[in-house]
Design a protein around this motif. Sequence first.
Motif, mmCIF file in Angstrom:
data_model
loop_
_atom_site.group_PDB
_atom_site.id
_atom_site.type_symbol
_atom_site.label_atom_id
_atom_site.label_comp_id
_atom_site.label_asym_id
_atom_site.label_seq_id
_atom_site.Cartn_x
_atom_site.Cartn_y
_atom_site.Cartn_z
ATOM 1 N N LEU A 5 0.833 -1.206 0.000
ATOM 2 C CA LEU A 5 0.000 0.000 0.000
ATOM 3 C C LEU A 5 0.868 1.257 0.000
ATOM 4 O O LEU A 5 1.781 1.399 0.818
ATOM 5 C CB LEU A 5 -0.909 -0.019 1.238
ATOM 6 N N TYR A 6 0.549 2.155 -0.920
ATOM 7 C CA TYR A 6 1.228 3.456 -0.957
ATOM 8 C C TYR A 6 0.207 4.544 -0.682
ATOM 9 O O TYR A 6 -0.935 4.457 -1.138
ATOM 10 C CB TYR A 6 1.881 3.692 -2.325
ATOM 11 N N LEU A 7 0.603 5.561 0.069
ATOM 12 C CA LEU A 7 -0.309 6.686 0.296
ATOM 13 C C LEU A 7 0.435 8.010 0.240
ATOM 14 O O LEU A 7 1.642 8.069 0.494
ATOM 15 C CB LEU A 7 -1.072 6.524 1.617
ATOM 16 N N THR A 8 -0.291 9.059 -0.119
ATOM 17 C CA THR A 8 0.341 10.369 -0.242
ATOM 18 C C THR A 8 0.324 11.062 1.114
ATOM 19 O O THR A 8 -0.733 11.371 1.658
ATOM 20 C CB THR A 8 -0.376 11.236 -1.286
ATOM 21 N N ASN A 9 1.520 11.250 1.650
ATOM 22 C CA ASN A 9 1.674 11.860 2.966
ATOM 23 C C ASN A 9 1.777 13.377 2.795
ATOM 24 O O ASN A 9 2.716 13.868 2.170
ATOM 25 C CB ASN A 9 2.950 11.297 3.606
ATOM 26 N N THR A 10 0.820 14.113 3.339
ATOM 27 C CA THR A 10 0.842 15.567 3.188
ATOM 28 C C THR A 10 2.086 16.183 3.837
ATOM 29 O O THR A 10 2.550 17.241 3.424
ATOM 30 C CB THR A 10 -0.406 16.199 3.845
ATOM 31 N N HIS A 241 -3.298 10.328 10.457
ATOM 32 C CA HIS A 241 -4.211 11.389 10.889
ATOM 33 C C HIS A 241 -4.827 11.989 9.643
ATOM 34 O O HIS A 241 -4.108 12.330 8.705
ATOM 35 C CB HIS A 241 -3.457 12.442 11.686
ATOM 36 N N GLY A 242 -6.149 12.096 9.643
ATOM 37 C CA GLY A 242 -6.808 12.641 8.465
ATOM 38 C C GLY A 242 -7.742 13.782 8.786
ATOM 39 O O GLY A 242 -8.071 14.049 9.947
ATOM 40 N N GLY A 243 -8.175 14.444 7.728
ATOM 41 C CA GLY A 243 -9.135 15.532 7.856
ATOM 42 C C GLY A 243 -9.261 16.271 6.535
ATOM 43 O O GLY A 243 -8.554 15.944 5.573
ATOM 44 N N GLY A 244 -10.149 17.235 6.502
ATOM 45 C CA GLY A 244 -10.306 18.066 5.315
ATOM 46 C C GLY A 244 -9.102 18.980 5.171
ATOM 47 O O GLY A 244 -8.461 19.344 6.159
ATOM 48 N N HIS A 252 -4.401 21.513 12.133
ATOM 49 C CA HIS A 252 -3.435 20.404 12.151
ATOM 50 C C HIS A 252 -2.023 20.881 12.447
ATOM 51 O O HIS A 252 -1.252 20.199 13.118
ATOM 52 C CB HIS A 252 -3.505 19.632 10.832
ATOM 53 N N THR A 253 -1.692 22.066 11.946
ATOM 54 C CA THR A 253 -0.385 22.650 12.257
ATOM 55 C C THR A 253 -0.244 22.822 13.774
ATOM 56 O O THR A 253 0.786 22.495 14.363
ATOM 57 C CB THR A 253 -0.246 23.998 11.516
ATOM 58 N N ASN A 254 -1.319 23.304 14.404
ATOM 59 C CA ASN A 254 -1.269 23.518 15.852
ATOM 60 C C ASN A 254 -1.321 22.197 16.626
ATOM 61 O O ASN A 254 -0.727 22.079 17.695
ATOM 62 C CB ASN A 254 -2.400 24.454 16.285
ATOM 63 N N GLU A 255 -2.041 21.218 16.076
ATOM 64 C CA GLU A 255 -2.047 19.889 16.722
ATOM 65 C C GLU A 255 -0.629 19.324 16.792
ATOM 66 O O GLU A 255 -0.201 18.810 17.821
ATOM 67 C CB GLU A 255 -2.915 18.916 15.906
ATOM 68 N N ILE A 256 0.088 19.426 15.660
ATOM 69 C CA ILE A 256 1.465 18.901 15.627
ATOM 70 C C ILE A 256 2.321 19.624 16.671
ATOM 71 O O ILE A 256 3.026 18.989 17.458
ATOM 72 C CB ILE A 256 2.101 19.072 14.222
ATOM 73 N N TYR A 270 1.763 9.495 9.080
ATOM 74 C CA TYR A 270 1.200 9.853 7.766
ATOM 75 C C TYR A 270 0.008 10.791 7.936
ATOM 76 O O TYR A 270 -0.954 10.453 8.629
ATOM 77 C CB TYR A 270 0.703 8.603 7.019
ATOM 78 N N TRP A 271 0.054 11.941 7.288
ATOM 79 C CA TRP A 271 -1.090 12.859 7.274
ATOM 80 C C TRP A 271 -1.794 12.739 5.924
ATOM 81 O O TRP A 271 -1.154 12.819 4.878
ATOM 82 C CB TRP A 271 -0.617 14.310 7.457
#
Length: 487
Positions: A5-10, A241-244, A252-256, A270-271
């Motif tokens: 499985l490959y996924l695009t990590n933001t 971790h996902g979201g819109g 998400h920046t503040n979560e990190i 992976y985001w």
Amino acid sequence: MHPALYLTNTLTQQKELFEPLHPPLVGLYVCGPTVYSDVHLGNCRTFISFDLIYRYLLYLGYKVRYVRNITDAGHLEGDRDEGDDKFAKKAKLEQVEPMEIVQRYTLGFREVMQAFNTLPPSIEPTATGHISEQIEMIREIINKGYAYEVNGSVYFDVEKYRQQYNYGQLTNRLLDDLMANTRELGGQDEKHGRLDFALWINAKPEHIMRWPSPWGWGFPGWHIECSAMSSKYLGETFDIHGGGMDLKATHHTNEIAQSQACNNKPPVKYWLHTNMLTVNGVRMSKSAGNGFLPGELFTGNHPLLEKGYAPMAVRFFMLQTHYSSTLDFSNEALQASEKGYGRLMSAIRTLDGLIPSDSSTADIQALFTACEKAMSDDFNSPILIANLFEAVRIINSVKDGKEKLTAGDLADMKKLMHTFVFDVLGLTFENENDDGSLAGAMNIILDIRKEAKAKKDFSTSDRIRDELAKINIRIKDEKDGVTWYKD
Ligand SMILES: [Zn+2]
């Protein structure tokens, strides 16, 4: 063996090989809804996308703990640290308890999620149920020197944080760029730096939803709940971790930043971010007047909609676009999907009546592999659907006697369709009594009533209204047309 499985990590902007931290376990966290109003369609797309991702991870054999929170406190107007608490504000407006608002919209949200046939998450934690965890986390961030208290509010020190870490990592933006895009925020006189954000907000006595804390009575900032709840249920570092994508730059920046400052490690490997919705090419938003609700989409009760669309047709429509691309709503596109969904489901019915042959003219195993390959390439549902339509073509050709399948291949074809249509794409047969067919029938009835009224045949139009009322369907004449709802 399934394909890798490959996924695009933001975070890296790269397509990466998925290697869970503790296989076969996978931790998945998705930012859930804020329950002060009806869930909007953009959120539905996000949750349907992550439902697809969750389902495919389960299909691959992972044991997934899927956490999706319910934001029922602390989310302020305009997502900023000022103004009233959204729940308290709406409550005052409607003269009810804040928790009544929370309950109403939580139930409404679950109903919509069920209509779209999304699997419930493993845990659905609420912000108000985790106040002590949030307070603990804020305390730890203060201890580590990355937050400070002013007049009963606590702020995160972005300047201090960025001396150590890359604050704009997720958006790939430089701090100057972030600064230029930050509007004046509330609590500005208390904050040391312009980008600092609230972890805890001091509440005035008249504020309804407030809790005691080491800094006095108050309520948590919005971002802290996700950091506190994800680390509680998935660990200090977890897999996905996902979201819109609208949550990327701030939330998400503040979560990190919060989690990294508290635990000295990056919270997420992976985001994943889902893209936005447009209607006829224009971004869907309340202010543009093109933001219809899921219920309006199902009933067709919106000026931009020619008719109602069944939840499964809408789900199918959404999955025809990759989660990371913009999804454009139009009546033509929805109607095309409705037909496509119908063809897919009728092929599954046809499959049951096919007669096996001694030999096969199609390679079902190769088709199965192609379906898996599509999904393992960053959950590419549009390519999967293209492969399923190849299966539909084969099924219909066998029915017409143009192609042949052995009994074994017919069984494999059934397995393929059931696995990818039901288990992975999460589609189901629409039953006769669902909102989709009802909406269709209502369109016809309301058209007849409109014609009757135009001819001044009020006895017919009133009779339609009264007879519908007897079976608990209420219709309402409004400025821009007729609306209806079930009691
Ligand atoms: Zn969140």
